[in-house]
Design an enzyme around this catalytic site. Structure first.
Site, PDB file in Angstrom:
ATOM      1  N   ARG A  19       0.923  -1.169   0.005  1.00 21.72           N
ATOM      2  CA  ARG A  19       0.055  -0.067  -0.120  1.00 21.72           C
ATOM      3  C   ARG A  19       0.991   1.335  -0.077  1.00 21.72           C
ATOM      4  O   ARG A  19       0.471   2.272  -0.410  1.00 21.72           O
ATOM      5  CB  ARG A  19      -0.953   0.138   1.225  1.00 21.72           C
ATOM      6  CG  ARG A  19      -2.140   0.050   0.931  1.00 21.72           C
ATOM      7  CD  ARG A  19      -3.127   0.038   1.939  1.00 21.72           C
ATOM      8  NE  ARG A  19      -2.527  -0.211   3.360  1.00 21.72           N
ATOM      9  CZ  ARG A  19      -3.082  -0.830   4.230  1.00 21.72           C
ATOM     10  NH1 ARG A  19      -4.474  -0.843   4.400  1.00 21.72           N
ATOM     11  NH2 ARG A  19      -2.527  -1.215   5.405  1.00 21.72           N
TER      12      ARG A  19
ATOM     13  N   HIS B  55       3.009 -27.327  11.393  1.00 20.42           N
ATOM     14  CA  HIS B  55       4.240 -27.825  11.425  1.00 20.42           C
ATOM     15  C   HIS B  55       4.346 -29.252  12.283  1.00 20.42           C
ATOM     16  O   HIS B  55       5.166 -30.409  11.639  1.00 20.42           O
ATOM     17  CB  HIS B  55       5.427 -26.849  12.163  1.00 20.42           C
ATOM     18  CG  HIS B  55       5.239 -25.684  11.957  1.00 20.42           C
ATOM     19  ND1 HIS B  55       4.907 -25.339  10.644  1.00 20.42           N
ATOM     20  CD2 HIS B  55       5.128 -24.355  12.492  1.00 20.42           C
ATOM     21  CE1 HIS B  55       4.988 -23.956  10.324  1.00 20.42           C
ATOM     22  NE2 HIS B  55       5.082 -23.338  11.532  1.00 20.42           N
TER      23      HIS B  55
HETATM   24  C1  BG6 Z   1       5.593 -19.906  12.992  1.00 20.87           C
HETATM   25  C2  BG6 Z   1       4.933 -19.559  14.307  1.00 20.87           C
HETATM   26  O1  BG6 Z   1       5.015 -20.760  11.904  1.00 20.87           O
HETATM   27  O2  BG6 Z   1       6.815 -20.981  13.344  1.00 20.87           O
HETATM   28  C3  BG6 Z   1       5.624 -19.035  15.211  1.00 20.87           C
HETATM   29  O3  BG6 Z   1       3.946 -19.012  13.873  1.00 20.87           O
HETATM   30  C4  BG6 Z   1       7.075 -19.990  15.532  1.00 20.87           C
HETATM   31  O4  BG6 Z   1       5.033 -19.004  16.588  1.00 20.87           O
HETATM   32  C5  BG6 Z   1       7.650 -20.427  14.291  1.00 20.87           C
HETATM   33  O5  BG6 Z   1       7.777 -19.222  16.462  1.00 20.87           O
HETATM   34  C6  BG6 Z   1       9.101 -21.399  14.491  1.00 20.87           C
HETATM   35  O6  BG6 Z   1       9.839 -21.311  13.349  1.00 20.87           O
HETATM   36  P1  BG6 Z   1      11.220 -21.765  13.665  1.00 20.87           P
HETATM   37  O7  BG6 Z   1      11.616 -22.056  12.102  1.00 20.87           O
HETATM   38  O8  BG6 Z   1      11.845 -20.736  14.155  1.00 20.87           O
HETATM   39  O9  BG6 Z   1      11.195 -22.993  14.233  1.00 20.87           O
END
Ligand code: BG6
Length: 484
Positions: A51, A240
């Site tokens: 934006r 995840h």
């Molecule tokens: C994100 C989450 O998808 O993954 C976060 O929203 C989290 O809350 C993060 O901290 C963790 O990712 P990584 O790669 O640091 O383990």
């Protein structure tokens, strides 16, 4: 080890939300690394769209600053950065109106790979998808990339899938779960499907249980408003941890190809049994020397949202019947440590007199830190004193095993973006997978909401609430130590 960079075809990548946090922290520093490695062809362009009424030079300066802040070592390469910035453009755009769309249409080429990264709120996905079509910018080969959260339940995920499907074919949609781009997560597939050793043991005859831990030391400060509406279940487990679970548990796909892999993952999600609430522990961190409590971070003194969750799951199929999968993830824990541990069964009988210890083989796949794999095996303690047995890890830390090359581990985002340009969907979630994951998590969330379940407190810097320990103790097992 020599890294092998395979150049991609020339592309135009439009990043909607190009001035946002993700673009500045991850996407553009990642693309810069790929540029330096020679993977980004000379004519390719990255077009930031947002934006703000910025000129091209203003945007390039913003990205130069972002690369300096988040780009690590490589950001010192001034000449490289100058050359990279020449490939950047900017268009001020109104996602919900008409402003800027003809400018974008004039820039984006039709004869190169086109990718549109929707690094914006999901409520804008529909507007963007529609305008890309009405302004004849996107074509049947364009790819769109969308971020999590992909919905907050089954219904909203379905709506999002339908919104995107109105304008794009599933083969054009790349739903990112950055865990799938992590080096060790891919190694998990290499270990499982590239070795003869493990497959015969990978089932309920030999595996006692599996633990998946994703522990973080950070709190939710700074993003409390988002997090308080999500909690660990929506933020981490639904995506995840479930992806990790799928890769550990799935049947070998016929080939390493997008739909073959995703079909197998989908079967795992669909085979997940519902969980009794006694097998779920939710927690919230208290204030500690290093920071405020969860409720202070979330700015919600009455919050019942979990910053920690642990659970016991079961997969109802022949391979895994009876094998518990213990999952846990939390914020403000004692160390940043993520791993998957496959704990094998005890020996049925020991031939070594006097050896009463319980020896177990454990295959631990460390995602972070010190990415690597270790296999705990039982050996004879060296030296005199008879047949005394001890457990030692056969440790393969990739940085040690692979030398300099391992230091160059690619960030998940850059790998995934290059996969988009290549048109490889293997490491992206398909629409039905995301829906199936919500279909499993929704009833669990609904059940604790209906019960007004109050999360247990845990000390910041600990391994989570006591009840999480009990979850395994009751089964005669224990969590692996969380260590950084
Ligand atoms: C994100 C989450 O998808 O993954 C976060 O929203 C989290 O809350 C993060 O901290 C963790 O990712 P990584 O790669 O640091 O383990």
């Amino acid at each position: 080890m020599v890294s092998r960079v395979i150049p991609v075809d020339e592309f135009d990548l439009v990043i909607f939300g190009g001035t946002g946090d993700l673009a500045r922290r991850k996407i553009l520093p990642g693309l810069f690394r790929r540029f330096l490695s020679g993977q980004m062809p000379a004519g390719s362009r990255i077009i930031g769209a947002a934006r703000s009424e910025l000129e091209g030079d203003g945007y390039r300066q913003m990205i130069a600053d972002a690369v300096a802040e988040f780009g690590g070592e490589e950001s010192r390469n001034k000449k490289g950065l100058e050359a990279f910035l020449k490939q950047l453009e900017y268009v001020a755009i109104d996602a919900r109106g008409e402003g800027g769309w003809s400018d974008l249409a004039a820039i984006v080429r039709q004869d190169v790979v086109q990718a549109f990264y929707f690094s914006v709120a999901p409520s804008l996905f529909g507007d963007l998808a529609e305008r890309l079509h009405t302004n004849k910018i996107a074509n049947a080969q364009s790819r769109i990339v969308v971020e999590k959260p992909f919905g907050r339940d089954l219904e909203t995920a379905r709506e999002l899938n339908q919104t995107l499907a109105a304008h794009f074919d599933e083969s054009q949609i790349y739903r990112i779960d950055h865990y799938l781009g992590k080096e060790t997560v891919q190694n998990l597939m290499a270990v499982r499907f590239g070795n003869v050793l493990f497959e015969p043991l990978w089932n309920n005859h030999y595996v006692d249980h599996i633990q998946i831990t994703v522990a973080e030391t950070v709190g939710v400060g700074g993003r409390g408003a988002y997090y308080d509406k999500s909690g660990a279940m929506r933020d981490m487990v639904q995506n995840h941890l479930m992806q990790l679970l799928c890769l550990i548990a799935m049947e070998p796909p016929g080939q390493f190809e997008a739909d073959a892999v995703r079909d197998e993952k989908l079967k795992v999600i669909r085979a997940l049994q519902s969980i009794d609430h006694h097998h779920i522990v939710r927690g919230q961190y208290d204030a500690g020397p290093d920071g405020p409590s969860y409720r202070e971070d979330a700015e919600n003194p009455r919050s019942f949202t979990e910053s920690f969750i642990a659970m016991r799951c079961h997969i109802a199929n022949w391979r895994w019947a009876g094998v518990p999968f213990y999952l846990r993830t939390g914020k403000r824990m004692k160390a940043r440590s993520s791993e998957i541990a496959v704990v094998f069964k005890d020996l049925g009988h020991t031939i070594f007199e006097g050896d009463e210890a319980r020896h177990r083989n454990i295959l631990a796949i460390r995602l972070q830190p010190n990415e690597g794999i270790d296999l705990q095996v039982t050996i004879k303690e060296p030296g005199p004193g008879g047949m005394r047995l001890i457990d030692v890890p056969l440790d393969m830390t990739f940085a040690d095993a692979l030398g300099d090359g391992a230091e160059d581990v690619t960030d998940a985002y850059e790998r995934l973006i290059m996969d988009v340009i290549r048109g490889n969907q293997t490491l992206f979630m398909r629409g039905d997978e995301v829906e199936a994951a919500w279909a499993w998590t929704d009833p669990l969330i609904n059940s604790w909401e209906a019960r007004n379940d109050v999360p247990k407190h845990y000390d910041a810097g600990s391994a989570g609430p006591e009840d999480a320990m009990m979850l395994l103790h009751r089964d005669g097992r224990k969590w692996r130590e969380i260590k950084g």
